[in-house]
Write a protein that holds these residues in place. Structure first.
Motif, PDB file in Angstrom:
ATOM      1  N   LEU A   1       3.931   8.456  -2.410  1.00  0.00           N
ATOM      2  CA  LEU A   1       4.399   8.532  -1.059  1.00  0.00           C
ATOM      3  C   LEU A   1       4.198   7.272  -0.175  1.00  0.00           C
ATOM      4  N   GLN A   2       4.727   7.099   0.891  1.00  0.00           N
ATOM      5  CA  GLN A   2       4.579   6.095   1.777  1.00  0.00           C
ATOM      6  C   GLN A   2       3.347   6.310   2.754  1.00  0.00           C
TER       7      GLN A   2
ATOM      8  N   CYS B   1       0.794  -1.233   0.077  1.00  0.00           N
ATOM      9  CA  CYS B   1       0.055   0.030  -0.126  1.00  0.00           C
ATOM     10  C   CYS B   1       0.737   1.291   0.033  1.00  0.00           C
ATOM     11  N   HIS B   2       0.604   2.240  -0.826  1.00  0.00           N
ATOM     12  CA  HIS B   2       1.221   3.420  -0.933  1.00  0.00           C
ATOM     13  C   HIS B   2       0.228   4.551  -1.257  1.00  0.00           C
ATOM     14  N   PHE B   3       0.426   5.859  -1.449  1.00  0.00           N
ATOM     15  CA  PHE B   3      -0.239   6.726  -1.649  1.00  0.00           C
ATOM     16  C   PHE B   3       0.324   7.678  -3.125  1.00  0.00           C
ATOM     17  N   ASP B   4      -0.596   7.965  -3.977  1.00  0.00           N
ATOM     18  CA  ASP B   4      -0.259   8.658  -5.179  1.00  0.00           C
ATOM     19  C   ASP B   4      -0.804  10.069  -4.665  1.00  0.00           C
ATOM     20  N   LEU B   5       0.022  11.161  -5.062  1.00  0.00           N
ATOM     21  CA  LEU B   5       0.008  12.563  -4.935  1.00  0.00           C
ATOM     22  C   LEU B   5      -0.308  13.092  -6.242  1.00  0.00           C
ATOM     23  N   LEU B   6      -1.270  13.353  -6.623  1.00  0.00           N
ATOM     24  CA  LEU B   6      -1.761  14.062  -7.886  1.00  0.00           C
ATOM     25  C   LEU B   6      -1.754  15.602  -7.825  1.00  0.00           C
ATOM     26  N   LEU B   7      -1.244  16.244  -8.666  1.00  0.00           N
ATOM     27  CA  LEU B   7      -1.311  17.705  -8.918  1.00  0.00           C
ATOM     28  C   LEU B   7      -1.981  18.270 -10.267  1.00  0.00           C
ATOM     29  N   GLU B   8      -2.902  18.625 -10.453  1.00  0.00           N
ATOM     30  CA  GLU B   8      -3.537  18.944 -11.739  1.00  0.00           C
ATOM     31  C   GLU B   8      -2.540  20.036 -12.547  1.00  0.00           C
ATOM     32  N   ASP B   9      -2.275  19.607 -13.909  1.00  0.00           N
ATOM     33  CA  ASP B   9      -1.263  20.208 -14.776  1.00  0.00           C
ATOM     34  C   ASP B   9      -1.650  20.287 -15.985  1.00  0.00           C
TER      35      ASP B   9
ATOM     36  N   VAL C   1       8.451   9.870  -4.862  1.00  0.00           N
ATOM     37  CA  VAL C   1       9.212   9.186  -6.140  1.00  0.00           C
ATOM     38  C   VAL C   1       8.234   9.702  -7.234  1.00  0.00           C
ATOM     39  N   PRO C   2       8.867  10.288  -8.331  1.00  0.00           N
ATOM     40  CA  PRO C   2       7.996  10.769  -9.409  1.00  0.00           C
ATOM     41  C   PRO C   2       7.637   9.419 -10.100  1.00  0.00           C
TER      42      PRO C   2
ATOM     43  N   GLN D   1      14.113  17.634  -3.980  1.00  0.00           N
ATOM     44  CA  GLN D   1      15.171  16.643  -3.930  1.00  0.00           C
ATOM     45  C   GLN D   1      14.795  15.490  -3.600  1.00  0.00           C
ATOM     46  N   GLY D   2      13.507  15.028  -4.023  1.00  0.00           N
ATOM     47  CA  GLY D   2      13.088  13.746  -3.908  1.00  0.00           C
ATOM     48  C   GLY D   2      12.244  13.525  -2.414  1.00  0.00           C
ATOM     49  N   LEU D   3      11.932  14.762  -1.702  1.00  0.00           N
ATOM     50  CA  LEU D   3      11.362  14.792  -0.427  1.00  0.00           C
ATOM     51  C   LEU D   3      10.066  15.424  -0.428  1.00  0.00           C
ATOM     52  N   CYS D   4       9.012  15.098   0.256  1.00  0.00           N
ATOM     53  CA  CYS D   4       7.749  15.397   0.379  1.00  0.00           C
ATOM     54  C   CYS D   4       7.355  16.164   1.820  1.00  0.00           C
ATOM     55  N   SER D   5       7.043  17.262   1.940  1.00  0.00           N
ATOM     56  CA  SER D   5       6.738  17.940   3.351  1.00  0.00           C
ATOM     57  C   SER D   5       5.470  18.745   3.168  1.00  0.00           C
ATOM     58  N   LEU D   6       4.870  18.899   4.265  1.00  0.00           N
ATOM     59  CA  LEU D   6       3.721  19.909   4.441  1.00  0.00           C
ATOM     60  C   LEU D   6       3.851  20.646   5.770  1.00  0.00           C
TER      61      LEU D   6
END
Length: 119
Positions: free
Chosen positions: A36-37, A19-27, A50-51, A111-116
């Motif tokens: 994302l894990q 199980c993982h999560f896909d973050l989608l941004l409309e473009d 990970v792109p 640089q391959g990292l996601c934060s909020l």
């Protein structure tokens, strides 16, 4: 206003965790997407982003469906709108404001990292 969504993706053959999560941004006519894990948490530790290949816009709508090619199951679990510009170069840093919906704050992918973070 552009949209975002977070998909829970299960049973992907290339995901040993199951199980993982896909973050989608409309473009434009598709979505830029990262694996994302976990669900990003406000002020939480940065996590690997990970792109992935661009996803169809239909995944921004409420849905739960099999992923093409026998690649598991995906379900939209969070969604909203964001403000800001995606960089023209997909490898450049992303810095956007998630305005409403389930996730809110300053989204950064660098640089391959996601934060909020808080805005």
């Amino acid at each position: 206003m552009a949209r975002y969504s977070l998909l829970r993706h299960t049973d992907a053959p290339d995901d040993p965790s199951g199980c993982h999560f896909d973050l989608l941004l409309e473009d434009g006519d598709a979505c830029r997407t990262w694996r994302l894990q976990t669900v990003p948490s406000l002020g939480g530790r940065p996590q690997a982003a990970v792109p992935l290949t661009r996803h169809r816009l239909v995944w921004l709508e409420p849905r739960s469906a099999a992923v093409s090619g026998g690649r598991g199951w995906a379900e939209r679990v969070m969604a909203g709108h964001f403000q800001g510009q995606l960089p023209h170069n997909p490898t450049d840093p992303v810095d956007l404001s998630l305005l409403d919906g389930d996730l809110r704050g300053q989204l950064r992918i660098k640089q391959g990292l996601c934060s909020l973070r808080r805005t």
